[in-house]
Scaffold this active site. Structure first.
Site, PDB file in Angstrom:
ATOM      1  N   LEU A 178       0.907  -1.306   0.045  1.00 31.88           N
ATOM      2  CA  LEU A 178      -0.496  -0.303   0.426  1.00 31.88           C
ATOM      3  C   LEU A 178       0.609   1.057   0.379  1.00 31.88           C
ATOM      4  O   LEU A 178       2.009   1.207   0.630  1.00 31.88           O
ATOM      5  CB  LEU A 178      -1.043  -0.040   1.635  1.00 31.88           C
ATOM      6  CG  LEU A 178      -2.148  -1.014   1.137  1.00 31.88           C
ATOM      7  CD1 LEU A 178      -3.412  -0.715   2.485  1.00 31.88           C
ATOM      8  CD2 LEU A 178      -3.007  -0.512   0.335  1.00 31.88           C
ATOM      9  N   ASP A 179       0.279   2.513  -0.117  1.00 29.71           N
ATOM     10  CA  ASP A 179       1.140   3.533  -0.885  1.00 29.71           C
ATOM     11  C   ASP A 179       1.356   3.731   0.791  1.00 29.71           C
ATOM     12  O   ASP A 179       0.750   3.130   1.494  1.00 29.71           O
ATOM     13  CB  ASP A 179       0.936   4.790  -1.070  1.00 29.71           C
ATOM     14  CG  ASP A 179       0.294   4.446  -2.965  1.00 29.71           C
ATOM     15  OD1 ASP A 179       0.585   3.551  -3.196  1.00 29.71           O
ATOM     16  OD2 ASP A 179      -0.318   4.667  -3.286  1.00 29.71           O
ATOM     17  N   ARG A 180       2.562   4.838   1.212  1.00 29.79           N
ATOM     18  CA  ARG A 180       3.133   5.066   2.790  1.00 29.79           C
ATOM     19  C   ARG A 180       1.919   5.858   3.160  1.00 29.79           C
ATOM     20  O   ARG A 180       1.434   5.075   4.091  1.00 29.79           O
ATOM     21  CB  ARG A 180       4.070   6.186   1.909  1.00 29.79           C
ATOM     22  CG  ARG A 180       4.679   7.045   3.564  1.00 29.79           C
ATOM     23  CD  ARG A 180       5.353   7.670   3.346  1.00 29.79           C
ATOM     24  NE  ARG A 180       6.414   8.330   4.676  1.00 29.79           N
ATOM     25  CZ  ARG A 180       7.479   8.313   4.873  1.00 29.79           C
ATOM     26  NH1 ARG A 180       8.094   8.726   3.549  1.00 29.79           N
ATOM     27  NH2 ARG A 180       7.994   8.780   5.760  1.00 29.79           N
TER      28      ARG A 180
END
Length: 371
Positions: free
Chosen positions: A168-170
């Protein structure tokens, strides 16, 4: 910045290099790259690629030549060739990846565990957390937390990504699966490859889509100008097929006391102001491209609230501010690698998104009552 207290890498502190009469050197460390500056003290018989390998030993000659080909090595402010032989007085600049580390350090990073057995673990990832080390970020990642947790993780993706099945993105929160054994890893990874795993996200976006539900079928590829971004790209120009289904769940009015703010980056301030209405969307990606949901929604003119990279704005009301994308991986359905039964796991909304929805619902309800 140069002249600050940032330490030089160890290889630049070696006595044999400190008093080298050929040149002087400065280094500037950023988040994911290092900037080197050398002043050449005498004419050299070596090519510049050979010289730079000697000066920065962790880079191979092929590494340096790739940096030169990418115009990341300059002499007196201009790109150079690998065959150039530096002369006295030349100012050589190089942008390079940071020196890799030898091991990942365990860190007591909190993990919100949704499910765990001998085969896998599912967590509700928090915001501002990278999944694994990358681009010189060796600490503070989910992987550092997993190692501290002390369990055995799969080794399929190597020592730097133990157990990691997907990302997942940051600043995207929500459900993530982590494999404990190589067998569990392969069985779940095959489901990702075959696209039989169903992932459901929720997002709060600016504006209201014209259709209550639709399919966004638009290829995505790397942005031509900004390395960190993705963009809508034709397949013939490097784009890859990407498909997202969305359904509108709720719509909201703009709260009277709220404001929408651009980020501090000039490029963000130049983007058009989004509509002052909002929608809660259910998102079902059929492919798994980097930043897919964020790019697709921005392409439809409905950027995610807080996603300043793709046209969203910071939402603020009183003491509440949402400065990250309002995107959450809510649910995942897959075949359990041990029982071979379908499993559905859900990750509760984090407090910031719950607060945002409460604010929007209260404002919308008040307007409807006033009418």
């Amino acid at each position: 910045m140069i002249g600050s207290k940032a330490r030089l890498p160890p290889y630049l502190e070696h006595p044999a290099l400190k008093d080298d009469a050929e040149s002087s050197v400065e280094t500037e460390v950023e988040n994911d790259v290092e900037h080197y500056r050398f002043r050449i003290g005498k004419n050299l018989t070596r090519r510049i690629d050979q010289y730079l390998v000697d000066r920065v030993p962790y880079l191979s000659r092929n590494n340096v030549q790739r940096l030169i080909d990418g115009q990341l090595v300059k002499v007196n402010g201009k790109p150079t060739k690998a065959s150039y032989r530096p002369k006295a007085g030349d100012q050589v600049e190089m942008v390079a990846p940071p020196q890799p580390v030898n091991e990942i350090l365990p860190e007591p990073i909190p993990l919100e565990i949704v499910f765990e057995d001998e085969h896998l673990m599912a967590i509700n990832k928090q915001a501002d957390l990278l999944v694994h080390p990358a681009r010189g970020k060796w600490t503070g990642t989910l992987v550092n937390g997993l190692i501290h947790y002390g369990r055995k993780w799969s080794t399929v993706n190597g020592l730097w990504r133990p157990g990691i099945l997907h990302r997942l993105d940051r600043n995207t929160t929500g459900i993530m699966l982590v494999a404990k054994s190589d067998e569990a890893h392969w069985r779940i990874a095959r489901q990702f490859e075959d696209r039989t795993i169903q992932k459901t996200y929720v997002a709060v976006v600016h504006g209201v889509p014209q259709l209550r539900g639709d399919v966004i079928d638009v290829p995505i590829g790397r942005d031509r100008y900004v390395r960190e971004k993705q963009a809508v790209r034709k397949v013939e120009n490097g784009g890859k097929p990407a498909v997202t289904l969305y359904e509108v769940q709720e719509t909201f009015e703009m709260p009277p006391a709220a404001s929408l703010e651009a980020s501090s980056f000039p490029a963000d301030r130049n983007k058009p102001r989004p509509p002052e209405k909002f929608s809660l969307l259910k998102l079902t990606p059929k492919t798994g491209r980097t930043h897919q949901l964020r790019v697709h929604l921005a392409a439809r003119g409905r950027p995610i609230v807080g996603d300043t990279m793709y046209g969203g704005r910071i939402f603020a009301q009183g003491d509440f501010r949402l400065e990250r994308q309002a995107l959450h991986a809510y649910q995942i359905t897959f075949v359990h690698p041990g029982t071979m039964q379908n499993v559905t796991l859900t990750a509760p909304l984090p407090p910031d998104l719950s607060n945002l929805l409460n604010i929007l619902r209260t404002a919308t309800s008040s307007r409807c009552t006033a009418r």
